[in-house]
Design a protein around this motif. Structure first.
Motif, PDB file in Angstrom:
ATOM      1  N   GLY A 131       0.818  -1.208   0.000  1.00 32.20           N
ATOM      2  CA  GLY A 131       0.000   0.000   0.000  1.00 32.20           C
ATOM      3  C   GLY A 131       0.850   1.257   0.000  1.00 32.20           C
ATOM      4  O   GLY A 131       0.576   2.210  -0.738  1.00 32.20           O
ATOM      5  N   TYR A 158      -1.731  -1.991 -10.892  1.00 31.64           N
ATOM      6  CA  TYR A 158      -0.920  -2.990 -10.191  1.00 31.64           C
ATOM      7  C   TYR A 158      -1.011  -4.267 -11.008  1.00 31.64           C
ATOM      8  O   TYR A 158      -2.064  -4.914 -11.064  1.00 31.64           O
ATOM      9  CB  TYR A 158      -1.439  -3.201  -8.774  1.00 31.64           C
ATOM     10  N   ALA A 175      -4.292   2.751  -4.728  1.00 30.66           N
ATOM     11  CA  ALA A 175      -4.626   1.425  -5.250  1.00 30.66           C
ATOM     12  C   ALA A 175      -5.686   1.518  -6.337  1.00 30.66           C
ATOM     13  O   ALA A 175      -5.850   0.594  -7.136  1.00 30.66           O
ATOM     14  CB  ALA A 175      -5.115   0.517  -4.123  1.00 30.66           C
ATOM     15  N   LEU A 224      -4.050  -7.176  -4.094  1.00 30.00           N
ATOM     16  CA  LEU A 224      -4.767  -6.019  -3.580  1.00 30.00           C
ATOM     17  C   LEU A 224      -5.821  -6.474  -2.566  1.00 30.00           C
ATOM     18  O   LEU A 224      -6.491  -7.475  -2.765  1.00 30.00           O
ATOM     19  CB  LEU A 224      -5.436  -5.262  -4.727  1.00 30.00           C
ATOM     20  N   LEU A 229       2.442   1.753  -3.442  1.00 27.66           N
ATOM     21  CA  LEU A 229       1.483   2.296  -4.405  1.00 27.66           C
ATOM     22  C   LEU A 229       1.290   3.792  -4.185  1.00 27.66           C
ATOM     23  O   LEU A 229       1.196   4.567  -5.145  1.00 27.66           O
ATOM     24  CB  LEU A 229       0.143   1.563  -4.277  1.00 27.66           C
TER      25      LEU A 229
END
Length: 252
Positions: free
Chosen positions: A116, A157, A152, A140, A119
Motif C-alpha cells: 500500500g 498494479y 490502489a 490487492l 502504491l
C-alpha cells in the motif's frame, strides 16, 4: 450481487477515490452515524452526488466489515474494478502519449502495508505502474487500499508470471532496468538514470532479503542507497520513494 463479486474498501481516501474514478461500482457506503464532522459531511455529499446508496450503521458493524478498527467510520461495498491492462497494452499507451515509462517492480514484497505504501509513493511520483510476480507478492486487499490512500485505485498494479522474463521484455523495449542492492559499487546518486533509454524500471526486493539472485542478474545495473547510520536497510516503500523521486530529479 453475490459476495464473490463484492469487495470492501474502508477509510476516507480509499472510498473517496473510488467515488471519484468509478462511482457506479459503489454498491453502498456505510458510515458511523456518530461522526458529524466536516470531512464526513463532504464524503457523504460526494456519494449522494455520485448516486451511491448511503446507510448509517454502528461502529462494531464497520469493524466487522473492514476486519479492522481503522476504517475512520467509513466502509463501502464495491464491485471489483475490471482487471488492469496487460503490461504491453499499458506501455503502448504510454508511448502513444509521448511519455517515458517509469515503473516500479517489487520482488518478494508480501506485506500488504508495504505494498500500500509503495502504491502511494508510485502515485505521488507519477509512476505508470507497479509490477510484481504472482508467486512472490501480495494481492490487492482492503488493507492495501487503506494504506495506499487512494493510490490502489489510480496506479495499475500488474501481477506477472515471471519477473525475470518481464525484465527481459522491458529491456527489449529499451527500458533501463535498475535494481537496488547494498552490495552495488555505485550509489543511486552516482548513477545516470536518464539518457538514450526509452524509460526506466526500478526493481526493489523485500526488506532484509533484497532482490532474488535471478532478478538482480537480469537488471541492467545495480545501485545502492547510502546508509550512514546503524541500520542496514530501509523499508521498501521508503527505498521506492528515494528511487522514484531521484528519477524525477534527474529528468528535470
Amino acid at each position: 450481487m453475490t459476495e464473490a463479486k463484492t469487495a470492501v474498501l474502508y477509510g476516507f481516501h480509499a472510498v473517496g477515490t473510488r467515488l471519484k474514478i468509478a462511482p457506479k461500482t459503489v454498491q453502498v457506503l456505510l458510515y458511523d452515524a456518530s461522526r458529524r464532522d466536516a470531512r464526513m459531511k463532504t464524503l457523504l455529499e460526494r456519494a449522494k452526488e455520485a448516486g451511491a446508496r448511503v446507510a448509517e450503521t454502528e461502529p462494531l458493524q464497520l469493524d466487522r466489515l473492514a476486519r479492522s478498527d481503522r476504517h475512520q467510520g467509513v466502509v463501502a461495498r464495491v464491485e471489483p474494478l475490471k482487471p488492469q491492462h496487460s503490461l504491453d497494452d499499458l506501455l503502448d499507451e504510454v508511448a502513444a502519449r509521448g511519455e517515458a515509462p517509469l515503473l516500479l517492480l517489487l520482488d518478494g514484497v508480501t506485506d500488504p502495508h508495504n505494498l500500500g505504501a509503495c502504491l502511494r509513493v508510485a502515485d505521488g511520483a507519477g509512476a505508470h505502474a507497479v509490477i510484481a510476480p504472482r508467486d512472490h507478492a501480495v494481492g490487492l486487499s482492503a488493507t492495501v487500499a487503506k494504506v495506499a490512500s487512494g493510490a490502489a485505485e489510480s496506479v495499475p498494479y500488474l501481477m506477472v508470471t515471471n519477473l525475470a522474463r518481464t525484465l527481459g521484455e522491458l529491456k527489449e523495449r529499451d527500458i533501463l532496468c535498475v535494481g537496488t542492492s547494498d552490495q552495488a559499487e555505485q550509489s543511486i546518486y552516482q548513477t545516470p538514470l536518464v539518457g538514450n533509454h526509452a524509460g526506466l524500471a526500478w526493481v526493489l526486493g523485500a526488506e532484509g532479503k533484497g532482490l532474488r539472485q535471478l532478478s538482480a542478474k537480469t537488471c541492467d545495473r545495480l545501485v545502492s542507497i547510502p546508509m550512514r547510520g546503524a541500520v542496514e536497510s530501509l523499508n521498501v516503500s521508503v527505498a521506492a520513494g528515494i528511487c522514484l523521486y531521484e528519477s524525477l530529479r534527474q529528468r528535470g
